[in-house]
Design an enzyme around this catalytic site. Structure first.
Site, PDB file in Angstrom:
ATOM      1  N   GLY A  46      16.855   8.516  40.778  1.00 36.62           N
ATOM      2  CA  GLY A  46      16.942   9.236  41.773  1.00 36.62           C
ATOM      3  C   GLY A  46      15.705  10.395  41.842  1.00 36.62           C
ATOM      4  O   GLY A  46      15.239  10.833  40.581  1.00 36.62           O
ATOM      5  N   GLN A  51      11.757  18.718  42.546  1.00 36.17           N
ATOM      6  CA  GLN A  51      11.032  18.039  41.059  1.00 36.17           C
ATOM      7  C   GLN A  51       9.844  18.037  41.214  1.00 36.17           C
ATOM      8  O   GLN A  51       8.949  18.177  40.027  1.00 36.17           O
ATOM      9  CB  GLN A  51      11.858  16.935  40.669  1.00 36.17           C
ATOM     10  CG  GLN A  51      13.311  17.283  40.285  1.00 36.17           C
ATOM     11  CD  GLN A  51      14.219  16.117  39.862  1.00 36.17           C
ATOM     12  OE1 GLN A  51      14.630  15.121  40.771  1.00 36.17           O
ATOM     13  NE2 GLN A  51      14.188  15.770  38.679  1.00 36.17           N
ATOM     14  N   CYS A  91      17.909  13.959  33.209  1.00 34.86           N
ATOM     15  CA  CYS A  91      17.165  14.388  34.330  1.00 34.86           C
ATOM     16  C   CYS A  91      15.754  14.288  34.131  1.00 34.86           C
ATOM     17  O   CYS A  91      15.347  14.723  32.920  1.00 34.86           O
ATOM     18  CB  CYS A  91      17.585  15.836  34.583  1.00 34.86           C
ATOM     19  SG  CYS A  91      16.648  16.605  35.915  1.00 34.86           S
ATOM     20  N   LEU A  92      14.838  13.932  34.803  1.00 40.33           N
ATOM     21  CA  LEU A  92      13.585  13.720  34.640  1.00 40.33           C
ATOM     22  C   LEU A  92      12.748  14.998  34.393  1.00 40.33           C
ATOM     23  O   LEU A  92      11.744  15.147  33.799  1.00 40.33           O
ATOM     24  CB  LEU A  92      13.034  12.924  35.867  1.00 40.33           C
ATOM     25  CG  LEU A  92      13.314  11.617  36.178  1.00 40.33           C
ATOM     26  CD1 LEU A  92      12.495  10.868  37.313  1.00 40.33           C
ATOM     27  CD2 LEU A  92      12.916  10.852  34.779  1.00 40.33           C
ATOM     28  N   HIS A 133      23.698  15.049  41.790  1.00 39.52           N
ATOM     29  CA  HIS A 133      22.648  15.573  40.934  1.00 39.52           C
ATOM     30  C   HIS A 133      21.501  16.031  42.106  1.00 39.52           C
ATOM     31  O   HIS A 133      20.862  17.096  41.770  1.00 39.52           O
ATOM     32  CB  HIS A 133      22.437  14.565  40.132  1.00 39.52           C
ATOM     33  CG  HIS A 133      21.295  14.860  38.846  1.00 39.52           C
ATOM     34  ND1 HIS A 133      21.654  14.758  37.706  1.00 39.52           N
ATOM     35  CD2 HIS A 133      20.143  14.937  39.403  1.00 39.52           C
ATOM     36  CE1 HIS A 133      20.473  15.132  37.154  1.00 39.52           C
ATOM     37  NE2 HIS A 133      19.480  15.168  37.998  1.00 39.52           N
ATOM     38  N   GLU A 134      20.983  15.237  42.789  1.00 33.92           N
ATOM     39  CA  GLU A 134      19.932  15.549  43.688  1.00 33.92           C
ATOM     40  C   GLU A 134      20.126  16.454  44.757  1.00 33.92           C
ATOM     41  O   GLU A 134      19.303  17.410  44.898  1.00 33.92           O
ATOM     42  CB  GLU A 134      19.469  14.085  44.298  1.00 33.92           C
ATOM     43  CG  GLU A 134      19.391  13.009  43.657  1.00 33.92           C
ATOM     44  CD  GLU A 134      18.212  13.167  42.227  1.00 33.92           C
ATOM     45  OE1 GLU A 134      17.646  13.996  42.175  1.00 33.92           O
ATOM     46  OE2 GLU A 134      18.434  12.205  41.509  1.00 33.92           O
ATOM     47  N   HIS A 137      19.674  19.832  42.845  1.00 39.41           N
ATOM     48  CA  HIS A 137      18.201  20.029  42.774  1.00 39.41           C
ATOM     49  C   HIS A 137      17.768  20.729  44.073  1.00 39.41           C
ATOM     50  O   HIS A 137      16.827  21.780  43.832  1.00 39.41           O
ATOM     51  CB  HIS A 137      17.459  18.780  42.493  1.00 39.41           C
ATOM     52  CG  HIS A 137      17.091  18.546  41.110  1.00 39.41           C
ATOM     53  ND1 HIS A 137      16.543  19.201  40.128  1.00 39.41           N
ATOM     54  CD2 HIS A 137      17.505  17.143  40.688  1.00 39.41           C
ATOM     55  CE1 HIS A 137      16.564  18.623  38.905  1.00 39.41           C
ATOM     56  NE2 HIS A 137      17.079  17.172  39.265  1.00 39.41           N
TER      57      HIS A 137
HETATM   58  O1  GNR Z   1      16.997   8.842  36.249  1.00 42.80           O
HETATM   59  C1  GNR Z   1      17.986   9.909  36.437  1.00 42.80           C
HETATM   60  N1  GNR Z   1      19.353   9.238  35.872  1.00 42.80           N
HETATM   61  C2  GNR Z   1      20.541   9.742  36.082  1.00 42.80           C
HETATM   62  C3  GNR Z   1      21.537   9.451  35.218  1.00 42.80           C
HETATM   63  C4  GNR Z   1      22.655  10.134  35.325  1.00 42.80           C
HETATM   64  C5  GNR Z   1      22.923  10.845  36.196  1.00 42.80           C
HETATM   65  C6  GNR Z   1      22.003  11.275  37.188  1.00 42.80           C
HETATM   66  C7  GNR Z   1      20.698  10.715  37.061  1.00 42.80           C
HETATM   67  S1  GNR Z   1      19.504  11.132  38.016  1.00 42.80           S
HETATM   68  C8  GNR Z   1      18.002  11.059  36.975  1.00 42.80           C
HETATM   69  C9  GNR Z   1      16.734  11.121  37.627  1.00 42.80           C
HETATM   70  C10 GNR Z   1      16.752  12.828  38.051  1.00 42.80           C
HETATM   71  O2  GNR Z   1      16.383  13.684  37.222  1.00 42.80           O
HETATM   72  N2  GNR Z   1      16.989  12.897  39.344  1.00 42.80           N
HETATM   73  O3  GNR Z   1      16.809  14.282  39.788  1.00 42.80           O
HETATM   74 NI    NI Z   2      17.399  15.233  37.980  1.00 41.53          NI
END
Ligand code: GNR
Ligand code: NI
Length: 163
Positions: A46, A51, A91-92, A133-134, A137
């Site tokens: 995601g 980001q 998270c990236l 999670h997104e 952000h």
């Molecule tokens: O790549 C991602 N893997 C992930 C694993 C568990 C819960 C959430 C994520 S999102 C993350 C990519 C990311 O940072 N999205 O904002």
């Molecule tokens: Ni993230």
């Protein structure tokens, strides 16, 4: 096709609140395409526009990592949450940090797609977690914000060592 630069914690721009997209245009679709390229390149499931330093409410998701099921959420709104679930998240924008985070197990989200059409979807498990999670952000929130001050302190130490 362009790979965009991903902001890294503790970059303050990750704390910005994204604005709603007023009109879904070709520019919006270009951002969506670049975000998918950037997400696949970095092997994420995601990505939120925040980001990549774009302050617009745009999210891309593909749990399969390979063009299998692309999901685009523009101006997303989580209208229903049920249950509790926790998995180890990453998270990236915070590389090499992995933590168990409590989330809702099921969510219903309302959003616009890349053509500007309204839709509603129900999600559970990993997809529900990814959506939360997104959406966080887009509000300037990161998964580590859910952790205790002690854990956050340890993460800061680890990031310092890594850099
Ligand atoms: O790549 C991602 N893997 C992930 C694993 C568990 C819960 C959430 C994520 S999102 C993350 C990519 C990311 O940072 N999205 O904002
Ligand atoms: Ni993230």
């Amino acid at each position: 096709m362009s790979i965009l630069e991903i902001l890294r914690y503790p970059d303050k721009r990750l704390r910005k609140i994204a604005d709603p997209v007023i009109t879904v245009s070709n520019d919006t679709r270009q951002i969506v395409n670049d975000m998918f390229d950037t997400m696949y390149f970095n092997k994420g499931i995601g990505l939120a526009a925040t980001q990549v330093n774009i302050q617009q409410q745009i999210i891309v998701i593909d749990l399969c990592l390979k063009n299998k099921r692309r999901i685009v959420l523009i101006n997303p709104n989580i209208i229903k949450r049920t249950g509790i679930i926790s998995i180890t998240e990453s998270c990236l924008s915070i590389p090499q940090i992995h933590e168990i985070i409590p989330r809702s197990e099921n969510v219903t989200v309302r959003a616009l797609d890349q053509n500007g059409n309204k839709f509603e979807m129900e999600a559970n498990n990993l997809l529900a977690i990814c959506i939360q999670h997104e959406v966080d952000h887009l509000c300037g929130k990161l998964f580590i914000d859910y952790l205790s001050p002690l854990k956050i302190k340890r993460i800061h130490k680890k990031i310092k060592k890594l850099s």
